[in-house]
Scaffold this motif. Structure first.
Motif, PDB file in Angstrom:
ATOM      1  N   LEU A   1       0.827  -1.201   0.000  1.00 14.56           N
ATOM      2  CA  LEU A   1       0.000   0.000   0.000  1.00 14.56           C
ATOM      3  C   LEU A   1       0.864   1.255   0.000  1.00 14.56           C
ATOM      4  O   LEU A   1       0.585   2.218  -0.733  1.00 14.56           O
ATOM      5  CB  LEU A   1      -0.914  -0.033   1.222  1.00 14.56           C
ATOM      6  N   VAL A   2       1.929   1.243   0.780  1.00 15.87           N
ATOM      7  CA  VAL A   2       2.864   2.378   0.805  1.00 15.87           C
ATOM      8  C   VAL A   2       3.519   2.556  -0.566  1.00 15.87           C
ATOM      9  O   VAL A   2       3.557   3.670  -1.118  1.00 15.87           O
ATOM     10  CB  VAL A   2       3.938   2.197   1.901  1.00 15.87           C
ATOM     11  N   ARG A   3       4.020   1.453  -1.143  1.00 20.48           N
ATOM     12  CA  ARG A   3       4.692   1.548  -2.451  1.00 20.48           C
ATOM     13  C   ARG A   3       3.734   2.007  -3.547  1.00 20.48           C
ATOM     14  O   ARG A   3       4.096   2.818  -4.396  1.00 20.48           O
ATOM     15  CB  ARG A   3       5.336   0.212  -2.817  1.00 20.48           C
ATOM     16  N   LEU A   4       2.502   1.499  -3.520  1.00 21.56           N
ATOM     17  CA  LEU A   4       1.521   1.922  -4.513  1.00 21.56           C
ATOM     18  C   LEU A   4       1.176   3.406  -4.353  1.00 21.56           C
ATOM     19  O   LEU A   4       1.009   4.115  -5.349  1.00 21.56           O
ATOM     20  CB  LEU A   4       0.240   1.080  -4.403  1.00 21.56           C
ATOM     21  N   SER A   5       1.072   3.859  -3.131  1.00 20.78           N
ATOM     22  CA  SER A   5       0.788   5.277  -2.875  1.00 20.78           C
ATOM     23  C   SER A   5       1.913   6.159  -3.400  1.00 20.78           C
ATOM     24  O   SER A   5       1.672   7.204  -4.017  1.00 20.78           O
ATOM     25  CB  SER A   5       0.586   5.514  -1.371  1.00 20.78           C
ATOM     26  N   GLU A   6       3.144   5.729  -3.155  1.00 20.94           N
ATOM     27  CA  GLU A   6       4.294   6.484  -3.674  1.00 20.94           C
ATOM     28  C   GLU A   6       4.298   6.477  -5.201  1.00 20.94           C
ATOM     29  O   GLU A   6       4.595   7.494  -5.834  1.00 20.94           O
ATOM     30  CB  GLU A   6       5.595   5.892  -3.136  1.00 20.94           C
ATOM     31  N   ALA A   7       3.947   5.344  -5.792  1.00 17.35           N
ATOM     32  CA  ALA A   7       3.894   5.260  -7.256  1.00 17.35           C
ATOM     33  C   ALA A   7       2.823   6.185  -7.814  1.00 17.35           C
ATOM     34  O   ALA A   7       3.030   6.832  -8.848  1.00 17.35           O
ATOM     35  CB  ALA A   7       3.633   3.819  -7.685  1.00 17.35           C
ATOM     36  N   MET A   8       1.682   6.269  -7.128  1.00 13.15           N
ATOM     37  CA  MET A   8       0.623   7.176  -7.583  1.00 13.15           C
ATOM     38  C   MET A   8       1.115   8.626  -7.534  1.00 13.15           C
ATOM     39  O   MET A   8       0.838   9.410  -8.442  1.00 13.15           O
ATOM     40  CB  MET A   8      -0.637   7.020  -6.725  1.00 13.15           C
ATOM     41  N   ALA A   9       1.859   8.981  -6.499  1.00 15.05           N
ATOM     42  CA  ALA A   9       2.415  10.333  -6.413  1.00 15.05           C
ATOM     43  C   ALA A   9       3.365  10.591  -7.585  1.00 15.05           C
ATOM     44  O   ALA A   9       3.338  11.664  -8.199  1.00 15.05           O
ATOM     45  CB  ALA A   9       3.132  10.529  -5.082  1.00 15.05           C
ATOM     46  N   ARG A  10       4.183   9.594  -7.923  1.00 18.66           N
ATOM     47  CA  ARG A  10       5.111   9.742  -9.049  1.00 18.66           C
ATOM     48  C   ARG A  10       4.362   9.923 -10.372  1.00 18.66           C
ATOM     49  O   ARG A  10       4.780  10.713 -11.214  1.00 18.66           O
ATOM     50  CB  ARG A  10       6.032   8.530  -9.156  1.00 18.66           C
ATOM     51  N   VAL A  11       3.291   9.162 -10.559  1.00 20.16           N
ATOM     52  CA  VAL A  11       2.509   9.265 -11.795  1.00 20.16           C
ATOM     53  C   VAL A  11       2.058  10.706 -11.997  1.00 20.16           C
ATOM     54  O   VAL A  11       2.061  11.222 -13.113  1.00 20.16           O
ATOM     55  CB  VAL A  11       1.297   8.305 -11.763  1.00 20.16           C
ATOM     56  N   TYR A  12       1.656  11.361 -10.902  1.00 18.30           N
ATOM     57  CA  TYR A  12       1.193  12.751 -10.987  1.00 18.30           C
ATOM     58  C   TYR A  12       2.320  13.757 -10.769  1.00 18.30           C
ATOM     59  O   TYR A  12       2.064  14.946 -10.628  1.00 18.30           O
ATOM     60  CB  TYR A  12       0.067  12.972  -9.979  1.00 18.30           C
ATOM     61  N   CYS A  13       3.560  13.267 -10.707  1.00 17.12           N
ATOM     62  CA  CYS A  13       4.752  14.115 -10.533  1.00 17.12           C
ATOM     63  C   CYS A  13       4.652  14.989  -9.283  1.00 17.12           C
ATOM     64  O   CYS A  13       5.012  16.172  -9.298  1.00 17.12           O
ATOM     65  CB  CYS A  13       4.988  14.973 -11.778  1.00 17.12           C
ATOM     66  N   CYS A  14       4.171  14.390  -8.210  1.00 19.94           N
ATOM     67  CA  CYS A  14       4.039  15.095  -6.933  1.00 19.94           C
ATOM     68  C   CYS A  14       5.231  14.781  -6.041  1.00 19.94           C
ATOM     69  O   CYS A  14       5.690  13.647  -5.989  1.00 19.94           O
ATOM     70  CB  CYS A  14       2.750  14.684  -6.226  1.00 19.94           C
ATOM     71  N   GLU A  15       5.674  15.778  -5.323  1.00 19.52           N
ATOM     72  CA  GLU A  15       6.795  15.608  -4.410  1.00 19.52           C
ATOM     73  C   GLU A  15       6.372  14.975  -3.087  1.00 19.52           C
ATOM     74  O   GLU A  15       7.221  14.581  -2.282  1.00 19.52           O
ATOM     75  CB  GLU A  15       7.469  16.958  -4.149  1.00 19.52           C
ATOM     76  N   SER A  16       5.055  14.888  -2.845  1.00 16.68           N
ATOM     77  CA  SER A  16       4.577  14.282  -1.607  1.00 16.68           C
ATOM     78  C   SER A  16       3.401  13.355  -1.897  1.00 16.68           C
ATOM     79  O   SER A  16       2.662  13.547  -2.866  1.00 16.68           O
ATOM     80  CB  SER A  16       4.172  15.362  -0.605  1.00 16.68           C
ATOM     81  N   VAL A  17       3.258  12.347  -1.039  1.00 17.08           N
ATOM     82  CA  VAL A  17       2.136  11.409  -1.138  1.00 17.08           C
ATOM     83  C   VAL A  17       0.965  12.043  -0.399  1.00 17.08           C
ATOM     84  O   VAL A  17       1.084  12.415   0.766  1.00 17.08           O
ATOM     85  CB  VAL A  17       2.494  10.047  -0.501  1.00 17.08           C
ATOM     86  N   GLU A  18      -0.145  12.176  -1.096  1.00 16.22           N
ATOM     87  CA  GLU A  18      -1.337  12.798  -0.522  1.00 16.22           C
ATOM     88  C   GLU A  18      -2.408  11.740  -0.258  1.00 16.22           C
ATOM     89  O   GLU A  18      -2.290  10.594  -0.712  1.00 16.22           O
ATOM     90  CB  GLU A  18      -1.875  13.870  -1.490  1.00 16.22           C
ATOM     91  N   VAL A  19      -3.453  12.132   0.432  1.00 14.45           N
ATOM     92  CA  VAL A  19      -4.549  11.228   0.780  1.00 14.45           C
ATOM     93  C   VAL A  19      -5.185  10.636  -0.481  1.00 14.45           C
ATOM     94  O   VAL A  19      -5.536   9.451  -0.511  1.00 14.45           O
ATOM     95  CB  VAL A  19      -5.602  11.957   1.646  1.00 14.45           C
ATOM     96  N   ALA A  20      -5.312  11.423  -1.536  1.00 15.07           N
ATOM     97  CA  ALA A  20      -5.903  10.924  -2.789  1.00 15.07           C
ATOM     98  C   ALA A  20      -5.068   9.788  -3.378  1.00 15.07           C
ATOM     99  O   ALA A  20      -5.624   8.838  -3.941  1.00 15.07           O
ATOM    100  CB  ALA A  20      -6.031  12.059  -3.797  1.00 15.07           C
TER     101      ALA A  20
END
Length: 154
Positions: A90-109
């Motif tokens: 879940l942590v790795r997938l959340s980080e991957a989602m942040a990368r997909v959107y080119c975000c510097e932080s993992v957000e609730v979404a």
């Protein structure tokens, strides 16, 4: 990924696949990105090391606890047990989602989407245990082993 069936989408997919096999070079569609720009995007996204925000951390904990509690429902015959391993996923997938959107932080979404992905990937069997009474220790009939396997004729 959930494979939802719709008549229109199934028709389009089938037409495309059959057309590819019928005439491999003829089926091309205009794509909005060049191969080079996609490679640049992927390289850039991979370089991002997103930091988990406090809100995302709380969402991760809530999601994990909810998955665990749903998995531990009395009478449930789940074939998949939620463990710390799934929390790590879940942590790795959340980080991957942040990368997909080119975000510097993992957000609730990002956590919410990662949770959906994880839930969709979990296989649960809602069937009781099978009883195999009379089979344990039963002798093997050697004549059954020598039977030719059935053949399919068309």
């Amino acid at each position: 990924m959930v494979d939802e069936t719709t008549e229109l989408m199934d028709e389009r997919i089938a037409q495309h696949i059959v057309a590819l096999h019928r005439n491999p070079g003829s089926v091309t569609h205009a794509v909005p990105f060049s191969t080079e720009s996609m490679q640049r995007y992927i390289k850039y996204a991979r370089a991002i090391k997103p930091i988990i925000t406090e809100q995302a951390q709380a969402a991760l904990v809530r999601s994990y606890k909810r998955l665990r509690s749903e998995d531990a429902v009395p009478g449930s015959q789940s074939a998949y047990r939620i463990t710390v391993r799934q929390l790590e996923a879940l942590v790795r997938l959340s980080e991957a989602m942040a990368r997909v959107y080119c975000c510097e932080s993992v957000e609730v979404a990002h956590v919410a989407e990662a949770t959906k992905l994880l839930q969709a990937s979990i296989l649960k069997i809602e069937q009781g245990d099978l009883e195999l009474d009379g089979l344990a220790g039963a002798p093997i009939d050697e004549t059954d082993r020598r039977q030719p396997s059935p053949t399919v004729t068309r």
